[in-house]
Write a protein that holds these residues in place. Structure first.
Motif, PDB file in Angstrom:
ATOM      1  N   LEU A  22       0.840  -1.194   0.000  1.00 24.32           N
ATOM      2  CA  LEU A  22       0.000   0.000   0.000  1.00 24.32           C
ATOM      3  C   LEU A  22       0.877   1.246   0.000  1.00 24.32           C
ATOM      4  N   PHE A  23       0.632   2.156  -0.961  1.00 25.47           N
ATOM      5  CA  PHE A  23       1.400   3.386  -1.119  1.00 25.47           C
ATOM      6  C   PHE A  23       0.534   4.593  -0.735  1.00 25.47           C
ATOM      7  N   VAL A  24       1.111   5.496   0.066  1.00 23.44           N
ATOM      8  CA  VAL A  24       0.393   6.673   0.549  1.00 23.44           C
ATOM      9  C   VAL A  24       1.173   7.922   0.131  1.00 23.44           C
ATOM     10  N   HIS A  25       0.563   8.779  -0.675  1.00 27.59           N
ATOM     11  CA  HIS A  25       1.267   9.874  -1.349  1.00 27.59           C
ATOM     12  C   HIS A  25       1.395  11.133  -0.506  1.00 27.59           C
ATOM     13  N   ASN A  26       2.177  12.064  -1.030  1.00 23.52           N
ATOM     14  CA  ASN A  26       2.479  13.345  -0.396  1.00 23.52           C
ATOM     15  C   ASN A  26       1.432  14.398  -0.786  1.00 23.52           C
ATOM     16  N   VAL A  27       1.749  15.670  -0.603  1.00 20.88           N
ATOM     17  CA  VAL A  27       0.869  16.786  -0.962  1.00 20.88           C
ATOM     18  C   VAL A  27       0.972  17.088  -2.466  1.00 20.88           C
ATOM     19  N   ILE A  28      -0.011  17.831  -2.967  1.00 20.80           N
ATOM     20  CA  ILE A  28      -0.076  18.317  -4.357  1.00 20.80           C
ATOM     21  C   ILE A  28       0.051  17.177  -5.374  1.00 20.80           C
ATOM     22  N   THR A  29      -0.410  15.995  -5.035  1.00 24.80           N
ATOM     23  CA  THR A  29      -0.284  14.856  -5.928  1.00 24.80           C
ATOM     24  C   THR A  29      -1.392  13.854  -5.632  1.00 24.80           C
ATOM     25  N   TRP A  30      -1.267  12.652  -6.170  1.00 26.57           N
ATOM     26  CA  TRP A  30      -2.209  11.560  -5.909  1.00 26.57           C
ATOM     27  C   TRP A  30      -1.485  10.261  -6.198  1.00 26.57           C
ATOM     28  N   GLY A  31      -2.143   9.145  -5.998  1.00 24.12           N
ATOM     29  CA  GLY A  31      -1.467   7.859  -6.018  1.00 24.12           C
ATOM     30  C   GLY A  31      -0.666   7.545  -7.259  1.00 24.12           C
ATOM     31  N   ASP A  32      -1.287   7.592  -8.436  1.00 18.24           N
ATOM     32  CA  ASP A  32      -0.600   7.176  -9.657  1.00 18.24           C
ATOM     33  C   ASP A  32      -0.103   8.354 -10.490  1.00 18.24           C
ATOM     34  N   ASP A  33       0.055   9.508  -9.865  1.00 16.99           N
ATOM     35  CA  ASP A  33       0.560  10.706 -10.535  1.00 16.99           C
ATOM     36  C   ASP A  33       2.010  10.486 -10.990  1.00 16.99           C
ATOM     37  N   ALA A  34       2.297  10.857 -12.236  1.00 14.10           N
ATOM     38  CA  ALA A  34       3.646  10.677 -12.776  1.00 14.10           C
ATOM     39  C   ALA A  34       4.622  11.732 -12.275  1.00 14.10           C
ATOM     40  N   ALA A  35       4.127  12.917 -11.907  1.00 14.50           N
ATOM     41  CA  ALA A  35       5.023  13.993 -11.499  1.00 14.50           C
ATOM     42  C   ALA A  35       5.561  13.795 -10.091  1.00 14.50           C
ATOM     43  N   TYR A  36       4.669  13.547  -9.136  1.00 12.62           N
ATOM     44  CA  TYR A  36       5.077  13.459  -7.735  1.00 12.62           C
ATOM     45  C   TYR A  36       4.590  12.190  -7.038  1.00 12.62           C
ATOM     46  N   GLY A  37       3.737  11.428  -7.688  1.00 15.14           N
ATOM     47  CA  GLY A  37       3.176  10.228  -7.078  1.00 15.14           C
ATOM     48  C   GLY A  37       4.028   8.998  -7.338  1.00 15.14           C
ATOM     49  N   PHE A  38       3.375   7.850  -7.484  1.00 14.76           N
ATOM     50  CA  PHE A  38       4.085   6.568  -7.531  1.00 14.76           C
ATOM     51  C   PHE A  38       4.015   5.868  -8.892  1.00 14.76           C
ATOM     52  N   ALA A  39       3.833   6.644  -9.968  1.00 12.15           N
ATOM     53  CA  ALA A  39       3.770   6.033 -11.296  1.00 12.15           C
ATOM     54  C   ALA A  39       5.035   5.245 -11.615  1.00 12.15           C
ATOM     55  N   ALA A  40       6.195   5.732 -11.176  1.00  7.79           N
ATOM     56  CA  ALA A  40       7.467   5.069 -11.491  1.00  7.79           C
ATOM     57  C   ALA A  40       7.668   3.776 -10.718  1.00  7.79           C
ATOM     58  N   GLN A  41       6.758   3.481  -9.794  1.00  7.26           N
ATOM     59  CA  GLN A  41       6.853   2.217  -9.051  1.00  7.26           C
ATOM     60  C   GLN A  41       6.032   1.101  -9.713  1.00  7.26           C
ATOM     61  N   ARG A  42       5.475   1.367 -10.879  1.00  5.41           N
ATOM     62  CA  ARG A  42       4.657   0.367 -11.580  1.00  5.41           C
ATOM     63  C   ARG A  42       5.396  -0.964 -11.800  1.00  5.41           C
ATOM     64  N   PRO A  43       6.720  -0.975 -12.111  1.00  4.29           N
ATOM     65  CA  PRO A  43       7.410  -2.258 -12.287  1.00  4.29           C
ATOM     66  C   PRO A  43       7.331  -3.186 -11.077  1.00  4.29           C
ATOM     67  N   LEU A  44       7.090  -2.629  -9.895  1.00  5.14           N
ATOM     68  CA  LEU A  44       6.991  -3.456  -8.691  1.00  5.14           C
ATOM     69  C   LEU A  44       5.730  -4.315  -8.688  1.00  5.14           C
ATOM     70  N   ALA A  45       4.803  -4.023  -9.597  1.00  2.00           N
ATOM     71  CA  ALA A  45       3.583  -4.828  -9.677  1.00  2.00           C
ATOM     72  C   ALA A  45       3.859  -6.248 -10.152  1.00  2.00           C
ATOM     73  N   ALA A  46       5.071  -6.502 -10.631  1.00  2.00           N
ATOM     74  CA  ALA A  46       5.459  -7.877 -10.966  1.00  2.00           C
ATOM     75  C   ALA A  46       5.817  -8.672  -9.716  1.00  2.00           C
ATOM     76  N   HIS A  47       6.000  -7.976  -8.597  1.00  5.33           N
ATOM     77  CA  HIS A  47       6.476  -8.627  -7.369  1.00  5.33           C
ATOM     78  C   HIS A  47       5.472  -8.556  -6.230  1.00  5.33           C
ATOM     79  N   ALA A  48       4.456  -7.711  -6.355  1.00 10.66           N
ATOM     80  CA  ALA A  48       3.452  -7.555  -5.314  1.00 10.66           C
ATOM     81  C   ALA A  48       2.195  -6.950  -5.930  1.00 10.66           C
ATOM     82  N   ARG A  49       1.120  -7.049  -5.227  1.00 14.00           N
ATOM     83  CA  ARG A  49      -0.136  -6.411  -5.635  1.00 14.00           C
ATOM     84  C   ARG A  49      -0.108  -4.986  -5.094  1.00 14.00           C
TER      85      ARG A  49
END
Length: 267
Positions: A22-49
């Motif tokens: 479970l990922f919890v984001h910072n301010v001025i962003t949202w979960g799958d935001d590419a600018a400040y969120g966790f979009a770049a962590q998408r490759p980890l979906a091969a290792h966990a839900r």
């Protein structure tokens, strides 16, 4: 009466049936935001839900009159299910810390990326100065400040490029400017120190950051991370730059993979 649930983006590219993260984001962003969120962590979906939470007032989650890390912590606990890895960044790191301290039985591992829980390191001179500055800044914030101007002050005002003021970004800015200050949160760290699962702190080295941004945000955040790591016996990963998971995603993602393997008994 039950509260409306928050929105969660689910990625399971090969990670279906594996433990959740479970990922919890910072301010001025949202979960799958590419600018400040966790979009770049998408490759980890091969290792966990992967579960990318949109905090209230952000992304596709319900509106809220005033964001609150304590409410975030309640939402985090509800989303942990019967156990999940937990990752929090900035303001989201405070909600993640609070949730983990309340329900350590539901956490498999905890990763904090530059958490904004400055009060835990209030004795550090750099942090003490930052807390005083932050408290004064909140007191001086105009009540009628437009979200666009808050977004500009939060980025260009510190020497950063202002992101495109899309409706989604402006909504995030509006929520950010009204949130309960996370840096004054009273977080009990003893339950984290006593927990059986591993903890990882991640910080940038802030080299190359605008001077004002480094001094006002970077130095206090590094001191806070160092204090938490020392107090709970965590590892502290330092990477180049000032936004670790977006600027150094391969290094951060590899650290997360290793932490999750260790927590799940994979060595």
């Amino acid at each position: 009466m039950p509260r409306t649930p928050v929105h969660v983006t689910v990625w399971e590219d090969g990670g279906a049936g594996k433990p959740s993260a479970l990922f919890v984001h910072n301010v001025i962003t949202w979960g799958d935001d590419a600018a400040y969120g966790f979009a770049a962590q998408r490759p980890l979906a091969a290792h966990a839900r992967l579960l990318l939470m949109d905090r209230r007032g952000y992304g596709r989650s319900p509106e809220v009159e005033r964001g609150d890390y304590a409410v975030d912590a309640e939402d985090v606990v509800a989303l942990l299910g019967d156990g999940a890895h937990l990752v929090g960044h900035g303001y989201g790191g405070v909600g993640a810390l609070l949730a983990a301290s309340r329900r350590p039985d539901l956490v498999r591992s905890l990763t904090l990326i530059q958490p904004g829980a400055l009060r835990v390191a209030a004795d550090h001179p750099v942090v003490a100065e930052a807390l005083e500055r932050a408290r004064q800044g909140v007191a001086d914030l105009p009540q009628d400040l437009p979200p666009r101007e808050f977004l500009r002050a939060s980025t260009e005002g510190l020497g950063l490029a202002m992101p495109e003021p899309t409706p989604e970004r402006l909504r995030a800015a509006r929520t950010s400017m009204r949130e309960r200050p996370c840096w004054d949160a009273d977080i009990p760290l003893r339950p984290i120190a006593d927990a059986p699962w591993p903890v990882l702190l991640v910080s940038g080295d802030w080299a190359g950051a605008p001077e004002l941004y480094r001094r006002y945000a970077g130095e206090p955040l590094i001191a806070c991370a160092e204090t938490i790591a020392e107090t709970v016996g965590a590892r502290h990963l330092r990477v180049p730059g000032f936004y670790p998971h977006t600027q150094q995603p391969e290094r951060v993602n590899e650290a997360l993979r290793q932490l999750w393997r260790e927590a799940d008994g994979g060595g």
